[in-house]
Design a protein around this motif. Sequence first.
Motif, short mmCIF file in Angstrom:
data_model
loop_
_atom_site.label_atom_id
_atom_site.label_comp_id
_atom_site.label_asym_id
_atom_site.label_seq_id
_atom_site.Cartn_x
_atom_site.Cartn_y
_atom_site.Cartn_z
N VAL A 76 0.86 -1.19 0.00
CA VAL A 76 0.00 0.00 0.00
C VAL A 76 0.89 1.23 0.00
N LEU A 77 0.68 2.12 -0.95
CA LEU A 77 1.47 3.35 -1.04
C LEU A 77 0.54 4.49 -1.43
N LEU A 78 0.12 5.26 -0.45
CA LEU A 78 -0.79 6.38 -0.65
C LEU A 78 -0.19 7.65 -0.05
N PRO A 79 -0.64 8.82 -0.50
CA PRO A 79 -0.10 10.07 0.06
C PRO A 79 -0.30 10.14 1.57
N LEU A 80 0.69 10.65 2.27
CA LEU A 80 0.59 10.79 3.72
C LEU A 80 -0.42 11.87 4.07
N PRO A 81 -1.27 11.62 5.06
CA PRO A 81 -2.27 12.63 5.42
C PRO A 81 -1.63 13.83 6.09
N ASN A 82 -2.23 14.98 5.93
CA ASN A 82 -1.76 16.21 6.55
C ASN A 82 -2.83 16.68 7.53
N PHE A 83 -2.72 16.21 8.77
CA PHE A 83 -3.73 16.53 9.77
C PHE A 83 -3.06 16.67 11.12
N ASN A 84 -3.15 17.86 11.69
CA ASN A 84 -2.61 18.13 13.02
C ASN A 84 -3.78 18.25 13.97
N ALA A 85 -4.11 17.15 14.64
CA ALA A 85 -5.30 17.11 15.49
C ALA A 85 -5.22 18.12 16.62
N ALA A 86 -4.06 18.24 17.27
CA ALA A 86 -3.91 19.15 18.41
C ALA A 86 -4.11 20.60 17.99
N ALA A 87 -3.49 20.98 16.88
CA ALA A 87 -3.60 22.36 16.42
C ALA A 87 -5.03 22.70 16.02
N GLN A 88 -5.70 21.77 15.33
CA GLN A 88 -7.06 22.06 14.88
C GLN A 88 -8.03 22.08 16.06
N LEU A 89 -7.82 21.23 17.03
CA LEU A 89 -8.67 21.28 18.22
C LEU A 89 -8.45 22.57 18.99
N THR A 90 -7.21 23.00 19.12
CA THR A 90 -6.91 24.26 19.79
C THR A 90 -7.63 25.42 19.11
N ALA A 91 -7.57 25.46 17.79
CA ALA A 91 -8.23 26.54 17.04
C ALA A 91 -9.74 26.47 17.19
N ALA A 92 -10.28 25.25 17.19
CA ALA A 92 -11.73 25.10 17.32
C ALA A 92 -12.23 25.62 18.66
N LEU A 93 -11.51 25.31 19.74
CA LEU A 93 -11.92 25.79 21.05
C LEU A 93 -11.78 27.31 21.15
N LYS A 94 -10.73 27.84 20.56
CA LYS A 94 -10.52 29.28 20.58
C LYS A 94 -11.64 30.00 19.84
N ASP A 95 -12.12 29.41 18.76
CA ASP A 95 -13.16 30.04 17.93
C ASP A 95 -14.57 29.60 18.33
N HIS A 96 -14.67 28.84 19.43
CA HIS A 96 -15.97 28.34 19.89
C HIS A 96 -16.65 27.52 18.78
N ALA A 97 -15.85 26.68 18.13
CA ALA A 97 -16.35 25.91 16.98
C ALA A 97 -16.14 24.42 17.19
N LEU A 98 -16.30 23.94 18.41
CA LEU A 98 -16.08 22.52 18.70
C LEU A 98 -17.06 21.64 17.93
N THR A 99 -18.32 22.05 17.88
CA THR A 99 -19.33 21.24 17.20
C THR A 99 -18.96 21.03 15.73
N ALA A 100 -18.53 22.09 15.06
CA ALA A 100 -18.12 21.97 13.66
C ALA A 100 -16.88 21.11 13.52
N PHE A 101 -15.94 21.23 14.45
CA PHE A 101 -14.72 20.42 14.42
C PHE A 101 -15.06 18.94 14.48
N LEU A 102 -15.96 18.57 15.39
CA LEU A 102 -16.33 17.17 15.54
C LEU A 102 -17.08 16.65 14.32
N ALA A 103 -17.96 17.49 13.76
CA ALA A 103 -18.76 17.07 12.61
C ALA A 103 -17.90 16.90 11.36
#
Length: 574
Positions: free
Chosen positions: A164-191
Amino acid sequence: MHSMRGRDGITVYGALRASALLLAFVAAAACANNTVKPAPMMRVVAEPSPLSRTQSALRSVFESRKSPSPADSVFRFYEARDFLPAWNGSPDADSAAGEVRTVLAHAHDQGLRDEDYKLSQPNSPPAAGSEAAEYDVAITAALLRYARDVKTGRINPDDIFNDVLLPLPNFNAAAQLTAALKDHALTAFLADLPPAHPEYRALAKSLAVYRTIADEGGWPSLPGSNEIRLDRNDARLGALVKRLAFEDPILAAIAMPAPADIREAVKRFQLRNGLDGNGRVAGETLTALNVPAAFRLGQIAANMERWRWMPEQFETRYIAVNVPDQSVTFVRDGTVALTSRVIVGRKGSPTPIVRSEIVAVVANPPWNIPGDIAARDLLPHLRKSANYLYTKHMVVTDGPPGDPYGRTIDWKKIVPADFPYAIRQLPGPATALGAVMLDSPNDFDVYLHDTPNKKFFDSSEREISNGCVRVQQIVPLASLVMTGDANKGLGNLNQAIKSHQTQRLALDHPMPVYFLYWSAMPAADGTVSFRPDRYGRDATLIGALTKTLSNAPLLKMQPDKMQAEPMDSDDPSP
């Protein structure tokens, strides 16, 4: 002087006189002692707030670790927040914690295991301090783990497969969660965590349906191996109708189905599952009907996992091979512009899961035969006949001078594991790659190409190649790759083919091509189409998804001595 009486009955004059006498007394005392010592002040020490106590405890949690790794997402999350708690200490934080808990408790909706994200902490957070910090860290760790798993896959493909050889994902869970809480956007982050691909979302809906079926005991099995005759009084007819109705809402709505209704339901089942739609319940159809509901449930979850390995969005134009379906599609702006039958790798030489890019269309391509294929498929014939390469229009490109066909080589002394020569099949009518190849360099040397043996496209089972994908409609597909139209490129392509010379038609822009493994495909009517688990990838992935990662077995694709499809014994075609 007139005295004025206040409301409390004391004269203002009397009060003024008393005050004067008191000041005189104090002044005299000051003169006598030279210094007036102020009264001692009481020191008040403020208690730290519950929030600061928890913050301090969180800081201590990570300070106690020996140099937290930069890859420690939980540490990076709290470091970015100056170690402030995220899930307790305020009504908003408590509400957010409840929202996260609800999502984690429904991880099964995404084909994941609830127990992998289960929290042992109480539903109500401790007041403050170390217990509150422990509560906060537990929620963060579970959420970040869930976010990564549902966004990019719970299983690392390399842990269970070696092809299996696929492109590596680009996802920083900690950074995106931090931004979501700062912007009061947790619901959108989870969805937004689950893949947005419509196929994934449709499979998630079907997963709930099949889970209910499996939890309630599944559908009935159909005993016996002989055909169920719909026009006779077969004792299995009742069970067949009940079995079909589980996946066929049309049949389920008919109270007393006639034989014609049942036959049409059988045809619908066959078409959904890639079988010959003859309406007869025998052979492969009977086998497919008896696949347990629990395995279908697992197949859906496995395919959802593979969707999580995909990029968030596909390109505006791309080619996708579906190995279990033995088909290829050309997709433009989300619409399928061409579909074709293909021949895929046999079990001993499986077509990998890989993304590559087509950089050129090659007319009259030669075939540089990989050493392992030459050792396996050619060497036995070479040991019998020194003239074999000549008869197959092949040459040794690095053999003895003046001997392109290797007639002077003692092939009986060649060790298969150390096959020393490079063999090329020259372009021509019988060349294994046919008249056209789509050149897409990749680590597995798999390509889309033509074939001189077009009779195999008529078969329902087409697992006969050495891993490459032979395309029935290769010429219109090549035209689409070159011009974006199935016909516009035909003139130039046919002219190049008729030259009988190898011509490389480079593309202005590379064309992405995906070799994929979809064995459960959602249909527009809400049903699911299933395909055979040709290489056992579903079984392996299902096993890994139900175990801890450390216990997931590494699947090594080993040559299978039994071929799934009859083919010429001396056909080394890719």
